[in-house]
Write a protein that holds these residues in place. Structure first.
Motif, mmCIF file in Angstrom:
data_model
loop_
_atom_site.group_PDB
_atom_site.id
_atom_site.type_symbol
_atom_site.label_atom_id
_atom_site.label_comp_id
_atom_site.label_asym_id
_atom_site.label_seq_id
_atom_site.Cartn_x
_atom_site.Cartn_y
_atom_site.Cartn_z
ATOM 1 N N ASP A 65 1.097 -1.082 -0.432
ATOM 2 C CA ASP A 65 -0.186 -0.300 -0.104
ATOM 3 C C ASP A 65 1.179 1.282 0.243
ATOM 4 O OD1 ASP A 65 -1.529 2.410 0.875
ATOM 5 O OD2 ASP A 65 -2.413 1.619 2.312
ATOM 6 N N PRO A 66 1.523 2.184 -1.046
ATOM 7 C CA PRO A 66 2.169 3.212 -1.189
ATOM 8 C C PRO A 66 0.984 4.173 -1.131
ATOM 9 C CG PRO A 66 0.858 2.344 -3.891
ATOM 10 C CD PRO A 66 0.456 1.535 -2.412
ATOM 11 N N ALA A 67 1.411 4.904 0.612
ATOM 12 C CA ALA A 67 0.937 6.265 1.047
ATOM 13 C C ALA A 67 1.223 7.310 -0.243
ATOM 14 C CB ALA A 67 1.573 6.127 2.245
ATOM 15 N N THR A 68 2.271 7.306 -1.116
ATOM 16 C CA THR A 68 3.072 8.406 -1.759
ATOM 17 C C THR A 68 3.016 8.079 -2.795
ATOM 18 O OG1 THR A 68 5.239 7.399 -0.684
ATOM 19 C CG2 THR A 68 3.988 9.372 0.276
ATOM 20 N N GLY A 69 3.293 8.531 -3.749
ATOM 21 C CA GLY A 69 3.204 8.323 -4.870
ATOM 22 C C GLY A 69 4.314 8.273 -5.965
ATOM 23 N N ARG A 70 5.703 8.166 -5.196
ATOM 24 C CA ARG A 70 7.214 8.105 -5.941
ATOM 25 C C ARG A 70 7.166 7.364 -6.925
ATOM 26 N NH1 ARG A 70 6.347 13.596 -4.208
ATOM 27 N NH2 ARG A 70 6.921 13.387 -1.914
ATOM 28 N N MET A 71 8.031 7.442 -8.421
ATOM 29 C CA MET A 71 7.957 6.764 -8.689
ATOM 30 C C MET A 71 8.929 5.992 -8.928
ATOM 31 S SD MET A 71 10.543 7.979 -12.514
ATOM 32 C CE MET A 71 12.335 6.917 -11.469
ATOM 33 N N HIS A 72 8.732 4.423 -9.360
ATOM 34 C CA HIS A 72 9.010 2.899 -8.772
ATOM 35 C C HIS A 72 9.695 2.603 -6.793
ATOM 36 C CE1 HIS A 72 11.746 3.193 -12.860
ATOM 37 N NE2 HIS A 72 10.610 2.806 -12.665
ATOM 38 N N GLN A 73 8.219 3.344 -5.923
ATOM 39 C CA GLN A 73 8.485 3.398 -5.161
ATOM 40 C C GLN A 73 8.579 2.200 -4.176
ATOM 41 O OE1 GLN A 73 5.811 6.630 -2.697
ATOM 42 N NE2 GLN A 73 5.618 4.224 -1.390
ATOM 43 N N LEU A 74 7.733 1.467 -4.965
ATOM 44 C CA LEU A 74 7.856 0.307 -3.828
ATOM 45 C C LEU A 74 8.711 -0.626 -4.573
ATOM 46 C CD1 LEU A 74 3.303 -0.580 -4.435
ATOM 47 C CD2 LEU A 74 4.758 0.637 -1.826
ATOM 48 N N ARG A 75 8.685 -0.899 -5.688
ATOM 49 C CA ARG A 75 9.616 -1.236 -5.715
ATOM 50 C C ARG A 75 11.347 -1.081 -5.622
ATOM 51 N NH1 ARG A 75 10.092 -0.282 -12.467
ATOM 52 N NH2 ARG A 75 11.716 -1.637 -12.333
ATOM 53 N N VAL A 76 11.097 0.433 -5.091
ATOM 54 C CA VAL A 76 12.769 0.757 -4.521
ATOM 55 C C VAL A 76 13.085 0.670 -2.660
ATOM 56 C CG1 VAL A 76 13.890 3.075 -3.700
ATOM 57 C CG2 VAL A 76 13.160 2.586 -6.264
ATOM 58 N N HIS A 77 11.903 0.651 -2.428
ATOM 59 C CA HIS A 77 10.855 0.860 -0.874
ATOM 60 C C HIS A 77 11.103 -1.203 -0.627
ATOM 61 C CE1 HIS A 77 9.295 3.771 0.898
ATOM 62 N NE2 HIS A 77 10.227 4.184 0.948
#
Length: 242
Positions: free
Chosen positions: A165-177
């Motif tokens: 669940d991404p609370a923010t919308g950065r590019m590639h966010q879930l992948r990098v996190h």
């Protein structure tokens, strides 16, 4: 909706994009985007999902406009507005963080702890003609705050199925996190993911936008879910993840 010139689509392309419809009403169009299709313009000289929306052109020459994007290799729920008022309403709702996006991903091993939050800031970098995101410290110049929640749904010796669940919308966010906690996604070669999973090939990013909850221009909220693609499901089953 758009003043651009219509794109010439083949009958097969029109049939394909129409087969992806999950919800359509006078205001919105929700599609189940396949992996490998860019949401909007990129380096690849092929029709994007944005181009394919001309299949829904109305008699006045207008057509739906995407409200948000998915990475090219990410499959799943994506929303478009069919009118200018709907586009304005949904754009403001997205900025106000009134959307709830739920993703599914396959990882080589379950995260520890099994559920949690990743708040590592991200920094966008350009390497040649490619854009990347990098996990950085909060005091890094240009760092963007980012927050992702994750929950392990199933695990086995061969891997894990997680809900994100991404609370923010950065590019590639879930992948990098997920890569930042040592759990890159299967098939995500860009961020360290293996190209095999449960002894089988994982030739593309195993990340699926499974559910979208969004406020509707007519009031209330709508919930739309997209079934996982066949290749994702096959790897999930191969790993004994249900």
């Amino acid at each position: 909706m758009s003043d651009r010139q219509p794109v010439n689509l083949t009958e097969d392309e029109i049939a394909a994009v129409r087969s992806w419809v999950l919800l359509e009403d006078p205001h919105v169009l929700v599609l189940n985007k396949p992996s490998g299709l860019s949401s909007q313009g990129g380096r690849i000289k092929a029709h994007t999902l944005d181009d394919l929306l001309w299949a829904f052109m109305r008699s006045n020459g207008k057509r739906p406009e995407l409200v948000h994007r998915l990475d090219r290799d990410t499959s799943g729920v994506i929303l478009a507005a069919k009118t200018k008022p709907a586009a304005g309403f949904l754009g403001k709702a997205l900025q106000a963080k009134r959307f709830r996006k739920t993703y599914l991903a396959l990882l080589s091993a379950a995260p520890e702890p099994a559920a949690g939050t990743v708040e590592t800031p991200l920094l966008r970098q350009e390497v040649g003609r490619e854009s990347y995101m990098r996990a950085v410290t909060a005091d890094t110049p240009g760092a963007q705050a980012a927050l992702s929640r994750y929950r392990t749904l199933a695990k086995s010796e061969d891997g894990a199925l997680v809900e994100l669940d991404p609370a923010t919308g950065r590019m590639h966010q879930l992948r990098v996190h997920m890569a930042s906690i040592g759990r890159p996604m299967a098939g995500d070669a860009r961020y360290g993911g293996a190209l095999t999973f449960a002894g089988k090939a994982a030739p593309r990013l195993m990340l699926h936008a499974a559910k979208l909850v969004f406020p509707h221009p007519e009031g209330g909220y709508r919930t739309v879910e997209a079934p996982v693609p066949e290749d994702f499901e096959a790897l999930k089953v191969a790993a004994g993840l249900g």
